[in-house]
Design a protein around this motif. Structure first.
Motif, short mmCIF file in Angstrom:
data_model
loop_
_atom_site.label_atom_id
_atom_site.label_comp_id
_atom_site.label_asym_id
_atom_site.label_seq_id
_atom_site.Cartn_x
_atom_site.Cartn_y
_atom_site.Cartn_z
N ALA A 1 49.91 41.87 36.60
CA ALA A 1 50.14 41.82 35.15
C ALA A 1 50.56 40.42 34.74
O ALA A 1 51.05 39.62 35.54
CB ALA A 1 51.23 42.82 34.76
N THR A 2 50.36 40.14 33.47
CA THR A 2 50.82 38.89 32.88
C THR A 2 51.52 39.19 31.56
O THR A 2 51.60 40.35 31.15
CB THR A 2 49.66 37.89 32.69
OG1 THR A 2 50.20 36.60 32.40
CG2 THR A 2 48.73 38.33 31.57
N ILE B 1 44.10 37.69 28.94
CA ILE B 1 43.77 39.11 28.76
C ILE B 1 42.84 39.61 29.87
O ILE B 1 42.48 40.78 29.92
CB ILE B 1 43.15 39.40 27.38
CG1 ILE B 1 41.86 38.59 27.18
CG2 ILE B 1 44.15 39.11 26.28
CD1 ILE B 1 41.11 38.97 25.91
N THR B 2 42.44 38.71 30.76
CA THR B 2 41.68 39.10 31.95
C THR B 2 42.27 38.38 33.15
O THR B 2 42.96 37.35 33.01
CB THR B 2 40.19 38.72 31.84
OG1 THR B 2 40.07 37.29 31.83
CG2 THR B 2 39.56 39.30 30.57
N LEU B 3 41.98 38.89 34.34
CA LEU B 3 42.46 38.24 35.55
C LEU B 3 41.84 36.85 35.71
O LEU B 3 42.50 35.90 36.14
CB LEU B 3 42.15 39.10 36.77
CG LEU B 3 42.68 38.60 38.11
CD1 LEU B 3 44.21 38.47 38.08
CD2 LEU B 3 42.26 39.53 39.25
N GLN C 1 41.04 34.79 33.36
CA GLN C 1 41.77 33.88 32.48
C GLN C 1 43.12 33.50 33.06
O GLN C 1 43.55 32.35 32.98
CB GLN C 1 41.94 34.52 31.10
CG GLN C 1 40.67 34.62 30.29
CD GLN C 1 40.90 35.31 28.96
OE1 GLN C 1 42.01 35.70 28.62
NE2 GLN C 1 39.82 35.47 28.18
N LEU C 2 43.79 34.47 33.66
CA LEU C 2 45.09 34.19 34.28
C LEU C 2 44.95 33.19 35.42
O LEU C 2 45.72 32.23 35.53
CB LEU C 2 45.74 35.48 34.79
CG LEU C 2 47.02 35.29 35.61
CD1 LEU C 2 48.11 34.62 34.79
CD2 LEU C 2 47.51 36.64 36.16
N HIS D 1 52.77 48.00 29.08
CA HIS D 1 51.36 47.66 28.87
C HIS D 1 50.83 48.34 27.62
O HIS D 1 50.18 47.70 26.77
CB HIS D 1 50.55 48.08 30.11
CG HIS D 1 49.06 48.05 29.91
ND1 HIS D 1 48.34 46.88 29.82
CD2 HIS D 1 48.16 49.07 29.79
CE1 HIS D 1 47.05 47.17 29.67
NE2 HIS D 1 46.92 48.48 29.64
N LYS E 1 50.42 42.68 29.87
CA LYS E 1 49.01 43.03 30.01
C LYS E 1 48.68 43.30 31.47
O LYS E 1 48.80 42.40 32.32
CB LYS E 1 48.14 41.88 29.50
CG LYS E 1 46.64 42.11 29.61
CD LYS E 1 46.15 43.20 28.68
CE LYS E 1 44.63 43.34 28.74
NZ LYS E 1 44.14 44.45 27.90
N LEU F 1 46.20 43.58 34.33
CA LEU F 1 44.91 42.91 34.52
C LEU F 1 44.07 43.52 35.64
O LEU F 1 42.84 43.42 35.61
CB LEU F 1 45.12 41.43 34.80
CG LEU F 1 45.89 40.65 33.72
CD1 LEU F 1 46.05 39.20 34.15
CD2 LEU F 1 45.20 40.76 32.38
N VAL G 1 41.84 49.53 33.07
CA VAL G 1 42.22 48.39 33.91
C VAL G 1 41.34 48.36 35.16
O VAL G 1 41.29 49.34 35.91
CB VAL G 1 43.71 48.48 34.31
CG1 VAL G 1 44.09 47.33 35.24
CG2 VAL G 1 44.60 48.46 33.06
N ALA H 1 37.43 42.82 39.07
CA ALA H 1 37.84 41.64 38.32
C ALA H 1 37.42 40.34 39.00
O ALA H 1 37.74 39.25 38.51
CB ALA H 1 39.35 41.65 38.12
#
Length: 320
Positions: free
Chosen positions: A125-126, A133-135, A137-138, A209, A215, A217, A231, A237
């Motif tokens: 999670a972030t 909002i996605t892994l 992106q994280l 969440h 969020k 992910l 999820v 992902a």
């Protein structure tokens, strides 16, 4: 007036009551558990199933602390008569031998695997620190940091920790680890923007969440969780990592095979009960009915996996 005869009758009655109490204690099954929350909850389901199936009292005894090792130690020292069992995750049997300098038990020689019960995943999670909002992106955000970090709960040597290590290796993002003993504190810090990334059990994070404060992910298992079907898994992902924690019931070493069979047959029907399956699902657990041989074989495979992972990461051994 108190007579000698009445005194003797009272003493006899007291002795009989004491003997009866001893007999009841001797005929009682104790299910030890070394972790709280969903583990304690499931141990109570197991104890109730044993009570109904065997027709004798069954209780749960919580021995919290030392990463379940207190509960395992008490089970190890018990007589192999089926009266003392332990409900534990796979970690103390498959991971601990490689992350602790010394254990006060042998994960193979000191226990008798009886039944597999469930498996559960951890989740990534972030929060507002990254805005991801996605892994993907994280991880892109992490790559841009001078000192990328991830947090895990319950910290060092946990499944959450190793999922983080595996994710760092698979994505070539050299993230440092920040251990949290308590998932609740980690979730608060994540939601407050003090952490970029937290890996911990799925169930404690679902409410935050859904409220949009953190969020979720990805989940670490082979399939999506019915609790959060939107999820994806880590593999979905884009990260080639799959890992779950297994739970099972164990007895002391040298339990007679017929007693193992009786205990297994007493426990395992609960996993076909729709009501119990729903209760496990609410704890983010998936039923995993397995006999003792299957549980033992799974732990062999898990030990191989974690031995390789610990060696690959130069994971520092800790004092038990």
């Amino acid at each position: 007036m108190t007579t000698r005869r009445s005194v003797l009758r009272g003493l006899a009655a007291g002795a009989a009551a004491a003997l009866a109490g001893t007999a009841r204690a001797d005929d009682m099954t104790t299910v030890l558990v070394g972790a709280a929350s969903s583990m304690d909850f499931t141990a109570r389901l197991i104890a109730e199933q044993l009570r109904q199936a065997l027709g004798r009292p069954a209780i749960v005894s919580s021995k919290l602390g030392a990463g379940q090792r207190l509960a395992l130690g008490e089970c190890k020292r018990a007589a192999p008569d089926g009266r003392t069992l332990v409900f534990a995750t796979s970690g103390p049997f498959s991971v601990y031998p490689y992350i602790y300098t010394k254990l006060d038990y042998d994960p193979v020689a000191d226990f008798t695997p009886i039944a597999g019960i469930s498996l559960f995943d951890v989740a990534v999670a972030t929060g507002p620190m990254t805005g991801a909002i996605t892994l993907e992106q994280l991880l892109d955000w992490q790559r841009k940091q001078k000192s990328p970090v991830f947090a895990s709960a319950p910290g060092n040597g946990s499944l959450s920790h190793f999922v983080g290590i595996s994710t760092a290796l698979a994505t070539k993002v050299p993230m440092e680890h920040v251990p949290y003993k308590d998932s609740g504190i980690g979730i608060v810090d994540l939601a407050a923007g003090r952490l970029p990334m937290l890996i911990t059990g799925l169930q404690p994070m679902i409410e935050m969440h859904k409220a949009g404060r953190i969020k979720l992910l990805a989940v670490s298992g082979a399939t999506r969780s019915p609790l959060v079907p939107d999820v994806p898994t880590l593999k979905e992902a884009g990260v080639n990592v799959t890992s779950s924690t297994y739970t099972g019931v164990f007895g002391p070493a040298k339990m007679p095979p017929e007693l193992v069979k009786t205990t297994y047959e007493a426990i395992i029907p609960m996993l076909s009960n729709p009501g119990i399956r729903e209760k496990l699902a609410q704890q983010a657990m998936t039923p995993w009915p397995a006999n003792g041989e299957q549980l033992a074989a799974l732990l062999v495979e898990e030990r191989k996996k974690f031995e390789q992972l610990v060696k690959a990461t130069d994971f520092p051994k800790q004092d038990a």
